[in-house]
Design a protein around this motif. Sequence first.
Motif, mmCIF file in Angstrom:
data_model
loop_
_atom_site.group_PDB
_atom_site.id
_atom_site.type_symbol
_atom_site.label_atom_id
_atom_site.label_comp_id
_atom_site.label_asym_id
_atom_site.label_seq_id
_atom_site.Cartn_x
_atom_site.Cartn_y
_atom_site.Cartn_z
ATOM 1 N N ASP B 64 0.879 -1.173 0.000
ATOM 2 C CA ASP B 64 0.000 0.000 0.000
ATOM 3 C C ASP B 64 0.915 1.221 0.000
ATOM 4 O OD1 ASP B 64 -1.679 2.114 0.536
ATOM 5 O OD2 ASP B 64 -2.823 1.069 2.085
ATOM 6 N N ILE B 65 0.892 1.991 -1.093
ATOM 7 C CA ILE B 65 1.845 3.106 -1.219
ATOM 8 C C ILE B 65 1.513 4.277 -0.285
ATOM 9 C CG2 ILE B 65 2.503 2.498 -3.578
ATOM 10 C CD1 ILE B 65 0.713 4.831 -4.538
ATOM 11 N N VAL B 71 6.498 0.997 0.888
ATOM 12 C CA VAL B 71 7.168 1.401 -0.362
ATOM 13 C C VAL B 71 8.648 1.017 -0.292
ATOM 14 C CG1 VAL B 71 7.872 3.397 -1.758
ATOM 15 C CG2 VAL B 71 5.517 3.216 -0.920
ATOM 16 N N ASP B 72 9.266 1.234 0.862
ATOM 17 C CA ASP B 72 10.668 0.819 1.035
ATOM 18 C C ASP B 72 10.811 -0.682 0.778
ATOM 19 O OD1 ASP B 72 11.394 3.378 1.663
ATOM 20 O OD2 ASP B 72 11.426 3.069 3.839
ATOM 21 N N ASN B 73 9.867 -1.442 1.309
ATOM 22 C CA ASN B 73 9.898 -2.896 1.126
ATOM 23 C C ASN B 73 9.752 -3.265 -0.348
ATOM 24 O OD1 ASN B 73 9.836 -5.627 2.188
ATOM 25 N ND2 ASN B 73 7.686 -5.648 1.570
ATOM 26 N N LEU B 74 8.861 -2.562 -1.054
ATOM 27 C CA LEU B 74 8.670 -2.811 -2.492
ATOM 28 C C LEU B 74 9.990 -2.660 -3.248
ATOM 29 C CD1 LEU B 74 7.031 -2.988 -5.201
ATOM 30 C CD2 LEU B 74 6.585 -0.534 -4.936
ATOM 31 N N GLY B 119 1.708 9.063 -2.278
ATOM 32 C CA GLY B 119 2.106 7.710 -2.668
ATOM 33 C C GLY B 119 3.010 7.744 -3.893
ATOM 34 N N TYR B 120 2.624 8.561 -4.881
ATOM 35 C CA TYR B 120 3.460 8.705 -6.076
ATOM 36 C C TYR B 120 4.839 9.269 -5.687
ATOM 37 C CZ TYR B 120 -0.256 7.859 -9.595
ATOM 38 O OH TYR B 120 -1.230 7.308 -10.410
ATOM 39 N N ILE B 121 4.827 10.220 -4.761
ATOM 40 C CA ILE B 121 6.097 10.838 -4.369
ATOM 41 C C ILE B 121 6.983 9.838 -3.624
ATOM 42 C CG2 ILE B 121 7.094 12.609 -2.859
ATOM 43 C CD1 ILE B 121 4.565 14.311 -3.721
ATOM 44 N N ARG B 122 6.392 9.039 -2.750
ATOM 45 C CA ARG B 122 7.177 8.018 -2.048
ATOM 46 C C ARG B 122 7.907 7.113 -3.049
ATOM 47 N NH1 ARG B 122 2.343 7.983 0.999
ATOM 48 N NH2 ARG B 122 2.749 8.855 3.062
ATOM 49 N N CYS B 123 7.149 6.624 -4.022
ATOM 50 C CA CYS B 123 7.745 5.719 -5.011
ATOM 51 C C CYS B 123 8.781 6.445 -5.862
ATOM 52 C CB CYS B 123 6.649 5.128 -5.895
ATOM 53 S SG CYS B 123 5.519 4.042 -5.010
ATOM 54 N N THR B 124 8.452 7.670 -6.245
ATOM 55 C CA THR B 124 9.362 8.440 -7.103
ATOM 56 C C THR B 124 10.695 8.691 -6.395
ATOM 57 O OG1 THR B 124 7.533 9.482 -8.273
ATOM 58 C CG2 THR B 124 9.641 10.658 -8.286
#
Lengths: 234, 262
Positions: B64-65, B71-74, B119-124
């Motif tokens: 879940d982002i 996100v770190d785990n992803l 969420g987008y920013i975390r992944c980015t």
Amino acid sequence: MTSRSYLVVTDNFEFVEYFSQYFEQTESNIIFCVPENNKSQVLGSHNEGYNFYHCDFLNSKSIQESISAILNGGNHIDCLINFINNNELDYFNVDLDDWLQYWNYKVLGSMRFMREIAQEMMKNGQGSIINILDIQSRFPNLENVVNLSADTAILNLTKATAAEFIENNIQCNSISLGNFNFNLLNENSLKDMPINDSGNPKELMSLIDFLANENNRYIIGENINIDGGFSRTL
Amino acid sequence: MNLDFKNKVVVITGGSKGIGLATAKKFLNANAKVVICGRSANNLQEAVQILGSDNSNLKTVQCDISYTNQVDNLFNITLNTFGNVDVLINNAAPTSWGPLIDEIDEEEWLEAVNSKLLGYIRCTKRAIDYMLHQKSGRIINIVGMGGRGPNKRYLTGGPINSAILTLTKALANHYGSQGILVTAISPGPIDTGHHENILNWMAKEAKISYQEAMDNFLSGVPLKRYGKPEEVASAIVFLASQDASFITGSEILVDGGRFRSL
């Protein structure tokens, strides 16, 4: 210039001064609503004598109480100005919880005021809402993207609500500011300016006066740039 | 077109359904190594059945982002499995349609900001950490039509999607010189099931049937039909390819001509 009653929601103290100086000439009723924690800064200027109300932009109930106090004080509101732009969050160092809190403060804060004041304007049968943004939101730099992306969100909100509001004779528009001494563009943006001078605040106030005018009811959900030619794209 | 992604690692959020799933399929067909994530373990399991359970180029991660640790785990799993991140497709968290300005639930509104924009920013931020080392990378943000077409019943998703367009431009401006290209895709009405909710609202508001609402809506789409997830996926794969090496900061509308403004 027309005399009317303005509610100005802002955390920008210089804007308070320029707004006051211009619109006091029109004998308009000017009410400022500022965040609670900015009280001393605002009242420390030469603005004593104006109507200041303080509330927590994060809290709907606090906003409702302030608006009730304003209305119970014998005021009515012809025009709501939202100009919330005090932000020092930097993309590279921002904690995402702070980013979310900033959206709560600025975007949801603007929405809270629009929602509450629109209800009062409906009772009055007319009104005007003007959201003031930064032109850089459409030419964004990453350092300031926390603030600039919130401005784009408010631009969307302006256009999204305009059609609904006008059914009740309430105009909703926005103004995108270029380089004014209370809204300084960053250095890279300034390199692309056709003119070197910063904007004269009187020109902005004149534009606000125009958009707030009940005779200009065919301008709906519009965003007007006052930026010295900075944005030259379609 | 040069659509071979051999040895390229693609991370797709919201990859278990709809546009994300169609995109995963196209990248796998183009020889990429693909990581898909989603919130639902069941949906991920179903996606694996569609994409091929014996496909060694596919990895699924429940994530879940909205949460930084997930996100770190992803990204940790992605690196441990495939060793790199070349392409990030931010495609997650569709936002709800319906409430007018005086009906907005503030907690839900903030949760949507946290889930989609942040969420987008975390992944980015995580992807860029790796892309900067290799001085190349592609980030493609799937935005949603409310970003370009404000609507009084889309006061959550619309402002968030507009903000993501601003973020896309800002990231592209900043990281272009370091080989990282950032673009956006704005899908119009796509046949993923998500649009049913919108049509239900339109029917209710106009006091017409669901079918009439659909007919009215499609009359405003020059191609007179919904798009397919595969049609959006094709644009995404193109933007991730070497053939799109001079495109950054741009937004491509895949909307059957729905938005006709400049």
